[in-house]
Write an enzyme that holds these catalytic residues in place. Sequence first.
Site, PDB file in Angstrom:
ATOM      1  N   ASP A 112       0.834  -1.272  -0.204  1.00  0.00           N
ATOM      2  CA  ASP A 112      -0.017   0.105  -0.093  1.00  0.00           C
ATOM      3  C   ASP A 112       0.942   1.319  -0.033  1.00  0.00           C
ATOM      4  OD1 ASP A 112      -1.969   1.711   0.008  1.00  0.00           O
ATOM      5  OD2 ASP A 112      -3.194   0.673   1.672  1.00  0.00           O
TER       6      ASP A 112
HETATM    7  C1  BGC Z   1      -5.112   3.204   0.195  1.00  0.00           C
HETATM    8  C2  BGC Z   1      -5.321   2.229  -0.893  1.00  0.00           C
HETATM    9  C3  BGC Z   1      -5.160   3.033  -2.315  1.00  0.00           C
HETATM   10  C4  BGC Z   1      -3.827   3.578  -1.941  1.00  0.00           C
HETATM   11  C5  BGC Z   1      -3.436   4.517  -3.465  1.00  0.00           C
HETATM   12  C6  BGC Z   1      -3.939   4.030   0.227  1.00  0.00           C
HETATM   13  O1  BGC Z   1      -4.219   4.932   1.223  1.00  0.00           O
HETATM   14  O2  BGC Z   1      -5.203   2.337   1.278  1.00  0.00           O
HETATM   15  O3  BGC Z   1      -6.509   1.435  -0.839  1.00  0.00           O
HETATM   16  O4  BGC Z   1      -5.072   1.958  -3.373  1.00  0.00           O
HETATM   17  O5  BGC Z   1      -3.718   4.881  -1.141  1.00  0.00           O
HETATM   18  O6  BGC Z   1      -4.471   5.680  -3.562  1.00  0.00           O
END
Ligand code: BGC
Length: 737
Positions: A285
């Site tokens: 993530d």
């Molecule tokens: C989230 C993800 C997301 C990523 C990119 C993170 O903060 O947990 O679900 O895909 O950001 O935006």
Amino acid sequence: MTKTNRERTVKTLRHLDRRIFIVIVIVTLSCLVPNTPQKAQVPPAPYLDVSQPLEKRVEDLLQRMTLEEKLALVHADSKFTTAAIPRLGLPRRWLSDGPHGVREDVGPDTWQPAGRTDDFASFMPALIGLAATWNTDLATAYGKVIGEEARQRGKQIMLGPGMNIMRTPLNGRNFEYPGEDPFLSSRMVVNYIRAVQAEDVASCAKHFAANDQEFERNTINVEMDERTLREIYLRPFQAAVQEAGVRTVMSGYNKFRGQWCSENDYLLNKILKDEWGFKGLVMSDWNGTHSTRGAVLGGLDLEMGTDILPYDKFFLARAFRDGISSGEFPQSLLDDKVRRNLRQILETKVIEGRSPGALNTKDHQAAARRIAEESFVLLKNDNDALPLDAGKLKSIAVIGENAIKLQHYGGGSARIKAFYEISPLEGILRRAGDSMTISFSQGYGEKNREELADRAVRAASQADVVIYVGGLYHKPSLDAEGADRKDMKLPDQQDDVLIRIVAANPRTIVVLLGGGPMEMGPWLAKAPALLQVWYPGMEGGNALARVLFGDVNPSGKLSCTFPKRLEDSPAHAMGNYPGKDGTVRYEEGLLVGYRWFDTKNIEPLFPFGFGLSYTHFEYSDLKLVRGSKDGAFTAEFDIRNAGARDGAEIAQLYVQQLKPRLLRPTKELKGFTKVFLKAGEKQHVSIPLDRGAFAFYDPEQRRWVVEKGDFKILIGSSSRDIRLEATTRLTETTVVK
Ligand code: BGC
């Protein structure tokens, strides 16, 4: 030969000469530079030959890559990209959120919008709503929209669907996930992923694993027993990998059993890759990587995020290279990660090129509307308060800020820059505005509460009918990433406003938006109708009007239990949310959602699988037809639409083991079907079951086991409205895959 003929011949020869020359140049170049277009006579580099098996192409490409090129594929070079490798014809790889549509583009290393004018997208209903349709064809339709729009927007990987289980009603991201049941979640995400990937776009199963709360989401450590992990929290991911062939997985921000998910050897290497045979890539993530050693050894294949710039400072950049040079890490570990990235890249057709996709087509709009319509759950409808008869009404008071609030820009990474969004008020005006007076008052809000409420109550008392549109919305500590809700109550003192409104006008239809369960105040007893509409996307207002006025019969059912009080729900009853000293223990174990309420005999406000219709259905004649193998059955029965309107019923099949050796939940969903029936129509339906439907994870054997013995097959209109049942006996104890 005449002069003109000669000239013509010379010209033709010269022309031919030029063509031969060009051909020679192309052939030579294509031998030297592999990304030059190939001619039939010259065998292309194997990786360019799309007719070759994928693994052969991956190996060929891998052995042509330099160390630097390999490293470039395992970390980001901007917020949502990895670097191009032009020498090999690999373009920059674009990733994008998210589950509900293709997110707007942001700047290279900021979350601020890039300010483009070509990054609008269709805004689809939230995943919790998709799950409430219980219609797997609609999950396919949803995935197709995402895939086509991603292709048009040049994205290779779409960061969704999320498939974390609803452990607590308070999780700020519940709206992005398909609810509390692993079986229903699996059925929906499998079709969604297959449809996205059929469009030559990779899906991403996120957030792996046990990322079930936003409270301390970047640090929390999750502890649970092995059986709970396998039977509840991993199920949708396993289905995404083994049934849908998902190409990418995103690790969670949290720790699992003391180790970051992004470097969790047990989750990533042992379970996902070794046991399940996952061949795709695991990405972190955003900024969820914590060390080079952990990421390299723990199974991470792609580091995303932009917290440590420049990119060479990423854990999987220079430090990885240094570790390879010093002998700390074998080169084979990098090669394995690169192979996983290359599989995704080649599978998304970067060599042959993808056909253009499409944005916000009529089909996309129709899919968005249909999904919204089927997602709405009619929770109460005393004396047929709904549908409204537009011909008989003179005035409607629409009350509530959610009637005009647009939802596409909220919630965090699931936000969308929508082409358009029909608000509830707009939908109602379009449908009925010509034939009656429709007023609007805000009713509640963060400021001037008294005044807003007074005005709304006045409007309510003057109208034939009130349509109250309230519930949750996207903001930190409500339905949004980064924080959980504080309680299950309606925000902005809506309970107080509603009490006054139902007193002023007993014909009050309550419509609630929100990504999960809400506690209902004493107004519920007085309001004749309650409709749960989740976040219904760009066509939400139209869908709502069509359901309210009876053009469409509601057919959604809850994909999560609505408890009466937060304390009734398992994690809260056990006092193990949000955890202590940085660790949350899932002591309720398997008893998540209805598994808890049923086993502990606690009456929920609205049970899992519940939802009313403008008609009603009768069930009869259950037969279990044995298949050729022990444990394979088809449950066959009849459903009749016994009312005067066409409608759809979701019949649910639950399995109950009668004398289990280990604790088993009282019942578990193992099958369902959604049937559309004309008024008066009867249909014979069948729900197949395989042996796996009777299995549990035996933590001692570390295997899925089916025990011989008696099982009840329960057919219900909800988890608490069982209409038919039969008992069956399995004669052998076996291990299942
Ligand atoms: C989230 C993800 C997301 C990523 C990119 C993170 O903060 O947990 O679900 O895909 O950001 O935006």
